[in-house]
Design an enzyme around this catalytic site. Structure first.
Site, short mmCIF file in Angstrom:
data_model
loop_
_atom_site.label_atom_id
_atom_site.label_comp_id
_atom_site.label_asym_id
_atom_site.label_seq_id
_atom_site.Cartn_x
_atom_site.Cartn_y
_atom_site.Cartn_z
N SER A 136 7.41 -6.83 62.66
CA SER A 136 6.75 -7.88 62.37
C SER A 136 5.36 -7.51 61.97
O SER A 136 4.71 -6.95 62.60
CB SER A 136 7.19 -9.22 63.54
OG SER A 136 6.30 -9.76 63.79
N LYS A 162 9.00 -8.39 58.33
CA LYS A 162 8.67 -9.77 58.36
C LYS A 162 7.42 -10.04 58.30
O LYS A 162 6.55 -9.44 59.44
CB LYS A 162 9.51 -10.01 59.73
CG LYS A 162 8.91 -10.75 60.51
CD LYS A 162 10.11 -11.83 61.51
CE LYS A 162 8.99 -12.03 62.71
NZ LYS A 162 9.89 -12.65 63.84
N LYS A 164 4.65 -12.77 58.79
CA LYS A 164 3.91 -13.58 59.59
C LYS A 164 3.13 -14.25 58.28
O LYS A 164 2.30 -14.03 57.29
CB LYS A 164 2.88 -13.56 60.89
CG LYS A 164 3.63 -12.86 61.69
CD LYS A 164 4.02 -13.76 62.37
CE LYS A 164 4.93 -13.26 63.62
NZ LYS A 164 5.91 -14.14 64.58
N ASP A 189 7.55 -14.97 58.82
CA ASP A 189 7.82 -16.82 60.16
C ASP A 189 6.78 -16.77 60.00
O ASP A 189 5.43 -16.83 60.06
CB ASP A 189 7.85 -15.25 60.88
CG ASP A 189 7.97 -15.75 62.33
OD1 ASP A 189 8.25 -17.58 61.97
OD2 ASP A 189 7.63 -15.58 63.13
N GLU A 214 12.08 -18.27 58.65
CA GLU A 214 11.63 -18.43 60.04
C GLU A 214 10.62 -19.55 60.67
O GLU A 214 9.37 -19.85 60.73
CB GLU A 214 11.52 -17.19 61.12
CG GLU A 214 11.38 -17.24 62.61
CD GLU A 214 11.44 -15.85 62.93
OE1 GLU A 214 10.69 -14.84 61.78
OE2 GLU A 214 11.48 -15.71 64.00
N ASP A 239 13.81 -20.63 65.30
CA ASP A 239 13.80 -19.30 66.37
C ASP A 239 13.23 -20.59 67.46
O ASP A 239 13.77 -20.71 68.67
CB ASP A 239 12.07 -18.81 65.86
CG ASP A 239 11.24 -17.88 67.51
OD1 ASP A 239 12.19 -17.54 68.45
OD2 ASP A 239 10.75 -17.28 66.96
N LYS A 263 16.35 -14.77 71.64
CA LYS A 263 15.61 -14.19 71.88
C LYS A 263 15.77 -14.16 73.17
O LYS A 263 15.50 -15.83 74.06
CB LYS A 263 13.79 -14.64 71.79
CG LYS A 263 12.86 -14.34 70.69
CD LYS A 263 11.57 -14.39 70.95
CE LYS A 263 11.19 -14.17 69.41
NZ LYS A 263 10.07 -15.37 68.95
N GLY A 291 11.50 -10.14 69.29
CA GLY A 291 10.63 -9.59 69.78
C GLY A 291 9.47 -10.18 70.43
O GLY A 291 9.21 -11.44 69.98
#
Ligand code: NPG
Length: 369
Positions: A136, A162, A164, A189, A214, A239, A263, A291
């Site tokens: 991430s 991934k 952000k 995400d 996400e 998520d 998660k 995570g």
């Protein structure tokens, strides 16, 4: 099983580089480590994934400590016999608190599996001995800095990236990374940073062949996610909205999500995670393991979960070095883009006590003798 002592320990670890998301930036990780001791002196460890502040979830470390001390641990202590399978039922009267509950359940499970002599991976139903690693990548100060960071992860062997995103940091950074790495599995995400009126803007991401987007919208906006999923070709993955099996079932039924980030801390533990996994597997819904900047304690347990058959997408299961210069356990090192699933008893790892003590800020003992 009887638990005679709970130890709640706050530790502080610096991050190797600041990690910025749409909800804030952090340069260190405060962690709540839970240790349980059974009447036969078997020890179980777990990590509570709450952050210092309630920015990602309503839970936060001081709140979790209070909930554990005032409500959850006394409820467990009132029971004559405690096992991991009974924890969620015993704690059910206390609403929410998934992260606090998950940590207690996992520590008890670790002790129980040590007594039984089996690994968490075997117990949960894993069918792999290693799992592919995703990474991430936080919001960077510039596109050049992002390119440097992503390039270093690609060169290190990460199988999936991934990024952000947030308003003002989305289409252009994704375009740049996609152009540089046309075949790399890539996802984004948003951590709830957009609103329904951004749907046309978000639809532009469809041109980048992303694995998924996400949590673009507010965690409570299931309808908004369903509407967005209808207009985007990029799969929408929830998520923050998924806090239990039933919330996953509802979101899938309403077509607000077609992939799920599991998660364990967010859904109340590894046992609830397996239930979500099983439900999704039966319906061919892909899942992956999220995570929360875990230390080796939480990372070990996540790897066991990520080794279940329905985890068909790489998770945020990165090497210890992604976040920490020194981990509190033997570090998890990536080999050819994979991490080995621990195969020792319980979660398969124990902390290095000397290092753990050196980064400890406070310890609270709650005994049940
Ligand atoms: O690899 O552990 C990791 C971090 C993965 O991006 C990551 N986690 O929203 O999924 C998330 C995000 C997060 C980090 C959330 C910290 C909450 C706290």
């Amino acid at each position: 099983m009887k638990i005679v002592e709970y130890e709640l320990r706050r530790i502080h670890l610096p991050l190797v580089r600041p990690f910025r998301t749409s909800f804030g930036s952090q340069s260190d990780r405060e962690v709540l480590i839970v240790k349980v001791t059974t009447e036969d002196a078997v020890i179980g460890w777990a990590e509570c994934v709450a952050m210092s502040s309630p920015l990602y979830s309503p839970e936060y470390i001081s709140g979790c400590l209070e909930t554990m001390r005032e409500f959850l641990i006394p409820a467990l202590n009132r029971a004559t016999d405690v096992s991991a399978r009974t924890v969620s039922e015993l704690l059910k009267p206390y609403l929410g608190a998934q992260m606090a509950k998950a940590a207690l359940e996992t520590a008890i499970l670790d002790a129980e599996l040590k007594i039984a002599g089996i690994s968490l991976a075997t117990y949960l139903g894993a069918n792999k001995s290693k799992v592919p690693c995703g990474v991430s990548v936080g919001i960077a100060p510039s596109i050049e800095a992002l390119v440097d960071e992503v390039t270093s992860y690609v060169e290190a062997g990460y199988k999936r990236i991934k990024l952000k995103i947030e308003p003002g940091w989305d289409i252009e950074p994704v375009r740049k990374i996609r152009a540089l790495f046309p075949d790399k599995p890539l996802q984004v995400d948003a951590n709830q940073a957009y609103s329904r009126s951004d749907s046309k803007h978000l639809k532009q991401l469809d041109e980048f062949n992303l694995l998924l987007i996400e949590q673009p919208l507010d965690e409570h906006d299931i309808l908004g996610h369903a509407q967005l999923a209808r207009i985007m070709t990029t799969p929408v993955c929830l998520d923050e909205s998924i806090i239990s099996l039933s919330s996953a079932q509802d979101a899938l039924e309403l077509e607000a999500t077609s992939v799920i980030n599991i998660k364990p801390g967010r859904v109340g533990g590894y046992l609830e995670s397996v239930k979500i996994h099983n439900y999704c597997l039966e319906r061919s819904i892909p899942v992956w393991c999220g995570g929360m900047l875990e230390t080796g304690i939480g990372r070990a347990a996540n790897l066991a979960l990520a080794a279940l058959p329905g985890f068909t997408l790489p998770g945020d299961t990165s090497a210890s070095s992604r976040f920490f210069k020194q981990d509190i356990t033997t570090p998890f090192e990536m080999v050819d883009g994979y991490l080995d699933v621990p195969n020792g008893v319980g979660i398969g790892v124990v902390p290095d006590m000397e290092f753990l003590n050196s980064i400890t800020r406070s310890v609270e003992i709650i005994s049940n003798k």
